[in-house]
Design a protein around this motif. Structure first.
Motif, PDB file in Angstrom:
ATOM      1  N   LEU A  26     -40.464  51.446  38.326  1.00 38.19           N
ATOM      2  CA  LEU A  26     -41.416  50.603  37.608  1.00 38.19           C
ATOM      3  C   LEU A  26     -40.665  49.534  36.823  1.00 38.19           C
ATOM      4  N   PRO A  27     -41.292  48.372  36.575  1.00 39.94           N
ATOM      5  CA  PRO A  27     -40.679  47.421  35.642  1.00 39.94           C
ATOM      6  C   PRO A  27     -40.452  48.085  34.290  1.00 39.94           C
ATOM      7  N   LEU A  28     -39.369  47.729  33.632  1.00 36.92           N
ATOM      8  CA  LEU A  28     -39.067  48.325  32.334  1.00 36.92           C
ATOM      9  C   LEU A  28     -40.155  48.057  31.302  1.00 36.92           C
ATOM     10  N   ASP A  29     -40.891  46.979  31.492  1.00 35.44           N
ATOM     11  CA  ASP A  29     -41.945  46.612  30.532  1.00 35.44           C
ATOM     12  C   ASP A  29     -43.348  46.904  31.068  1.00 35.44           C
ATOM     13  N   LYS A  30     -43.449  47.756  32.078  1.00 29.97           N
ATOM     14  CA  LYS A  30     -44.749  48.057  32.687  1.00 29.97           C
ATOM     15  C   LYS A  30     -45.661  48.831  31.735  1.00 29.97           C
ATOM     16  N   ILE A  31     -45.135  49.858  31.093  1.00 31.96           N
ATOM     17  CA  ILE A  31     -45.950  50.724  30.236  1.00 31.96           C
ATOM     18  C   ILE A  31     -46.027  50.099  28.842  1.00 31.96           C
ATOM     19  N   ASN A  32     -47.146  49.455  28.561  1.00 29.88           N
ATOM     20  CA  ASN A  32     -47.313  48.702  27.318  1.00 29.88           C
ATOM     21  C   ASN A  32     -48.774  48.761  26.865  1.00 29.88           C
ATOM     22  N   PRO A  33     -49.017  49.337  25.664  1.00 27.22           N
ATOM     23  CA  PRO A  33     -48.045  49.841  24.698  1.00 27.22           C
ATOM     24  C   PRO A  33     -47.387  51.137  25.155  1.00 27.22           C
ATOM     25  N   PRO A  34     -46.242  51.475  24.551  1.00 23.17           N
ATOM     26  CA  PRO A  34     -45.507  52.666  24.985  1.00 23.17           C
ATOM     27  C   PRO A  34     -46.307  53.949  24.768  1.00 23.17           C
ATOM     28  N   LEU A  35     -45.950  54.966  25.515  1.00 22.57           N
ATOM     29  CA  LEU A  35     -46.578  56.278  25.380  1.00 22.57           C
ATOM     30  C   LEU A  35     -45.841  57.106  24.325  1.00 22.57           C
ATOM     31  N   LEU A  36     -46.571  58.001  23.692  1.00 20.26           N
ATOM     32  CA  LEU A  36     -46.000  59.000  22.791  1.00 20.26           C
ATOM     33  C   LEU A  36     -45.241  58.372  21.621  1.00 20.26           C
ATOM     34  N   GLY A  37     -45.702  57.185  21.170  1.00 18.30           N
ATOM     35  CA  GLY A  37     -45.158  56.564  19.971  1.00 18.30           C
ATOM     36  C   GLY A  37     -43.747  56.023  20.108  1.00 18.30           C
ATOM     37  N   ARG A  38     -43.310  55.762  21.317  1.00 16.95           N
ATOM     38  CA  ARG A  38     -41.941  55.305  21.526  1.00 16.95           C
ATOM     39  C   ARG A  38     -41.800  53.803  21.270  1.00 16.95           C
ATOM     40  N   VAL A  54     -54.918  55.036  26.575  1.00 13.39           N
ATOM     41  CA  VAL A  54     -54.032  56.002  27.216  1.00 13.39           C
ATOM     42  C   VAL A  54     -52.831  56.293  26.331  1.00 13.39           C
ATOM     43  N   SER A  55     -52.314  55.252  25.700  1.00  9.21           N
ATOM     44  CA  SER A  55     -51.159  55.415  24.824  1.00  9.21           C
ATOM     45  C   SER A  55     -51.459  56.356  23.659  1.00  9.21           C
ATOM     46  N   LYS A  56     -52.653  56.246  23.115  1.00 10.33           N
ATOM     47  CA  LYS A  56     -53.028  57.065  21.958  1.00 10.33           C
ATOM     48  C   LYS A  56     -53.441  58.479  22.357  1.00 10.33           C
ATOM     49  N   ALA A  57     -54.022  58.632  23.540  1.00 10.19           N
ATOM     50  CA  ALA A  57     -54.579  59.933  23.938  1.00 10.19           C
ATOM     51  C   ALA A  57     -53.501  60.971  24.214  1.00 10.19           C
ATOM     52  N   GLY A  58     -52.402  60.549  24.868  1.00  9.39           N
ATOM     53  CA  GLY A  58     -51.337  61.500  25.181  1.00  9.39           C
ATOM     54  C   GLY A  58     -51.764  62.601  26.126  1.00  9.39           C
ATOM     55  N   CYS A  80     -46.025  60.489  36.957  1.00  9.70           N
ATOM     56  CA  CYS A  80     -46.690  60.689  35.669  1.00  9.70           C
ATOM     57  C   CYS A  80     -45.653  60.797  34.552  1.00  9.70           C
ATOM     58  N   PRO A  81     -46.066  60.802  33.298  1.00 14.70           N
ATOM     59  CA  PRO A  81     -45.107  60.769  32.199  1.00 14.70           C
ATOM     60  C   PRO A  81     -44.320  62.045  31.953  1.00 14.70           C
ATOM     61  N   ALA A  82     -44.673  63.174  32.578  1.00 13.05           N
ATOM     62  CA  ALA A  82     -43.968  64.409  32.225  1.00 13.05           C
ATOM     63  C   ALA A  82     -43.718  65.359  33.393  1.00 13.05           C
ATOM     64  N   PHE A  83     -44.086  65.018  34.612  1.00 12.75           N
ATOM     65  CA  PHE A  83     -44.043  65.872  35.787  1.00 12.75           C
ATOM     66  C   PHE A  83     -45.060  66.999  35.665  1.00 12.75           C
ATOM     67  N   GLU A  84     -45.101  67.685  34.544  1.00  7.84           N
ATOM     68  CA  GLU A  84     -46.107  68.719  34.296  1.00  7.84           C
ATOM     69  C   GLU A  84     -47.277  68.118  33.521  1.00  7.84           C
ATOM     70  N   GLY A 127     -37.547  63.690  36.807  1.00  7.66           N
ATOM     71  CA  GLY A 127     -37.847  62.266  36.872  1.00  7.66           C
ATOM     72  C   GLY A 127     -39.303  62.018  36.513  1.00  7.66           C
ATOM     73  N   GLU A 128     -39.543  60.949  35.764  1.00  3.96           N
ATOM     74  CA  GLU A 128     -40.897  60.639  35.299  1.00  3.96           C
ATOM     75  C   GLU A 128     -41.200  59.161  35.476  1.00  3.96           C
ATOM     76  N   LEU A 129     -42.488  58.870  35.667  1.00  7.84           N
ATOM     77  CA  LEU A 129     -42.986  57.497  35.784  1.00  7.84           C
ATOM     78  C   LEU A 129     -42.331  56.722  36.925  1.00  7.84           C
ATOM     79  N   PHE A 130     -41.965  57.429  37.989  1.00  4.17           N
ATOM     80  CA  PHE A 130     -41.474  56.736  39.178  1.00  4.17           C
ATOM     81  C   PHE A 130     -42.638  55.996  39.849  1.00  4.17           C
ATOM     82  N   ASP A 131     -42.343  54.876  40.471  1.00  5.55           N
ATOM     83  CA  ASP A 131     -43.359  54.123  41.200  1.00  5.55           C
ATOM     84  C   ASP A 131     -43.417  54.656  42.634  1.00  5.55           C
ATOM     85  N   LEU A 132     -44.438  55.439  42.915  1.00  7.10           N
ATOM     86  CA  LEU A 132     -44.561  56.075  44.228  1.00  7.10           C
ATOM     87  C   LEU A 132     -45.659  55.441  45.085  1.00  7.10           C
TER      88      LEU A 132
END
Length: 318
Positions: free
Chosen positions: A61-73, A216-220, A247-251, A275-280
């Motif tokens: 994925l582009p490094l800036d794809k997930i915006n705003p970041p997940l999990l407060g990062r 999505v960012s806030k829901a977690g 997905c963000p956590a595999f699980e 590995g997480e958030l791979f573009d599949l």
């Protein structure tokens, strides 16, 4: 690839007093963990058997794809620098390595009760020295993560079987469904495979507008494989070199069963990269068009001292 004889799952932990389900001491090279499987012989065999057409698919994925970041990062930041009076540009980027496609190292997620990472590493071991590399994914740089990749396309299978769910919310993927996909697609799993699970998160996220991404960012809440003893045992029995997903956590998050959370078991128990958030997305399309679900995978982690996580720089080759 020196390690002990593989025991039954119910014989874990290997040593009395170690955390539940751990396999500390299993590998001679504990900085590689299950990546020990990816020796020269295994990589050569994967290249010979999997590279048939030369078709290449990026999994990043582009490094800036997930915006705003997940999990407060911390968000991705980029500054482009005009080097006037010369007609030259530089740029400087700042980002959390967990913010987009990434591999988790063995120093990312510990056994929480015991406060121990893989093979008993502690926070003091990691933080007391800026030069500490124990459990870091920078230890993988010399050989990379290279071998036979296999895609389990759950998102497509679920659609075909009228299983409806929101791919950007919590959805627990049952192990029995994964087994059905493997059977129906005639996928032959091999020890040392790099397993990819497509949940649909990237597909769903890409269709969201700004407010949707904010939500999505806030829901977690994220889809992923369902936590259970059966899942952990199945993963152990198959001895994958690494596990990854879109997905963000595999699980799935929140976990269905906290007692069987996979992050501590995989990363700190077995030394198996996640590995997480791979573009599949493109990978799914190519697998469908070719009618095959395995491929040659090459991934070259960033090389800097003590890396906790790294962009994968990953490509599938058919």
């Amino acid at each position: 690839m020196s390690h002990r004889k593989i025991c039954r799952f119910d014989e874990l932990p290997l040593r009395a007093g170690d955390p539940p389900h751990s396999a500390w001491g299993f590998w001679e090279n504990d900085q590689l963990g299950s990546l020990n499987y990816l020796n020269d012989e295994k990589v050569l065999g994967a290249a010979r058997n999997e590279i048939k057409t030369g078709k290449r698919v990026s999994l990043n994925l582009p490094l800036d794809k997930i915006n705003p970041p997940l999990l407060g990062r911390q968000p991705f930041e980029r500054k482009i620098i005009n080097k006037a009076p010369r007609v030259i540009n530089d740029d400087v980027i700042t980002f959390n390595t967990q913010g987009s496609s990434q591999w988790d190292s063995f120093r990312h997620f510990a056994y929480q009760k015991e406060a121990k990472f893989y093979n008993g590493v502690t926070q003091d071991d990691i933080h007391d020295s800026a030069n500490s590399t124990t459990g870091a994914c920078s230890n993988w740089d010399a050989q990379g993560i290279v071998g036979r990749g296999v895609l389990i396309d759950y998102y497509s299978w679920a659609s075909e079987n009228l299983i409806e769910y929101d791919p950007v919310s919590n959805h627990a993927i049952d192990l029995d469904h994964i087994k059905k996909i493997i059977s129906e697609k005639n996928i032959a799993l091999q020890r040392g495979d790099i397993l990819f699970l497509r949940t649909g998160f990237v597909s769903g996220y890409s269709q969201l507008d700004g407010p949707g991404r904010e939500s999505v960012s806030k829901a977690g809440q994220f889809p992923g494989i369902k936590q259970s003893r059966e899942t952990a045992e199945w993963l152990w029995d198959h001895q994958f070199a690494a596990l990854s997903s879109d997905c963000p956590a595999f699980e799935c998050i929140p976990p269905v069963d906290h007692d069987w959370m996979l992050h501590p078991i995989l990363l700190s128990g077995w030394g198996t990269p996640i590995g997480e958030l791979f573009d599949l997305e493109a990978l799914s399309d190519v697998c469908k068009s070719l009618g095959r679900w395995s491929f040659f995978l090459t991934s070259s982690p960033l090389n800097y001292t003590g890396a906790v996580a790294t962009p994968p720089n990953a490509m599938a080759i058919f």
